[in-house]
Scaffold this active site. Sequence first.
Site, PDB file in Angstrom:
ATOM      1  N   ASP A   1     -39.683  -6.615   8.046  1.00 20.64           N
ATOM      2  CA  ASP A   1     -39.233  -7.366   9.263  1.00 20.64           C
ATOM      3  C   ASP A   1     -38.334  -7.076  10.076  1.00 20.64           C
ATOM      4  O   ASP A   1     -38.024  -6.575  10.009  1.00 20.64           O
ATOM      5  CB  ASP A   1     -39.305  -8.853   8.799  1.00 20.64           C
ATOM      6  CG  ASP A   1     -38.360  -8.676   8.659  1.00 20.64           C
ATOM      7  OD1 ASP A   1     -37.067  -9.598   9.269  1.00 20.64           O
ATOM      8  OD2 ASP A   1     -37.809  -9.633   6.990  1.00 20.64           O
TER       9      ASP A   1
ATOM     10  N   GLU B   1     -40.613  -6.624  -5.921  1.00 24.13           N
ATOM     11  CA  GLU B   1     -39.253  -5.709  -5.282  1.00 24.13           C
ATOM     12  C   GLU B   1     -39.801  -4.848  -6.455  1.00 24.13           C
ATOM     13  O   GLU B   1     -38.854  -3.374  -6.501  1.00 24.13           O
ATOM     14  CB  GLU B   1     -38.233  -5.749  -4.624  1.00 24.13           C
ATOM     15  CG  GLU B   1     -38.420  -6.329  -3.158  1.00 24.13           C
ATOM     16  CD  GLU B   1     -37.398  -7.089  -3.171  1.00 24.13           C
ATOM     17  OE1 GLU B   1     -36.971  -7.479  -1.783  1.00 24.13           O
ATOM     18  OE2 GLU B   1     -36.534  -7.847  -3.688  1.00 24.13           O
TER      19      GLU B   1
END
Length: 254
Positions: free
Chosen positions: A217, A12
């Site tokens: 997601d 990230e």
Amino acid sequence: MRLGIISALHEEQHGLVEAMQGAATALHGGRVYTLGKLWGIDAVCVLSRIGKVAGAVTATLLVEKFGVTHILFTGVAGAGDRSIAVGDIVVADALVQHDMDASPLFPRFQVPLTGLAHFPSDHTMSMQLLAAAHGFLEHDLADVIDAEQRATFGLQQPRVHRGLIASGDQFMNEINAIDALNAALPGLVAVEMEGAAVAQVCYELGIPCAVIRTISDNANEEAATDFLAFVSAVASKYAFYIVRRYCEGGMESR
């Protein structure tokens, strides 16, 4: 001004440390802090690891040990609403700990003895992040995420959302649980595992903070598979280019 940049996972924050000028590292509390200049901004990058306690410890050390004056959390999250898609970007206007429940002593979601359930993000930082996110989608996305990857993850027309982000010490992968949270928390845009704890620390220490997340997601039964693939292939590029735009443009007035 010194900007602290937190992510939970290495992917990230991929590329940010490498982009630092004059980078130096310090090990403290089991974490590696990298200090330097990011596009002209004095910054400290660090990986918190996963979970609310990890996020809170990291934010506290950034302020108390490394003197940061602003904190930005960037990473991935699950969708908090069925209308929000993989590849969308969410910027928090407030954050709540969805697993905080000290009722009947205190109302559900309220952090005891603070009087707050929703911890606000800094308005100026959040608006600058929104501008950076819109700029990324308009000008950078097509160049940094190739057509094959966009097709694989269904990144047709990603959007930017601003709203409530909920944090808790669990990976959300049941759509019924998300629907229940959405009913209990109007305006919910994302679920993750650190942001609200960081926001509480910043609130208590008087430090401006902001949280931006890329939706990895749909927080459903396929969430684990979607999450791992998306973080590796896509999320790091979102984070790098949005933070670059933020530092180059959004922080100039600070």
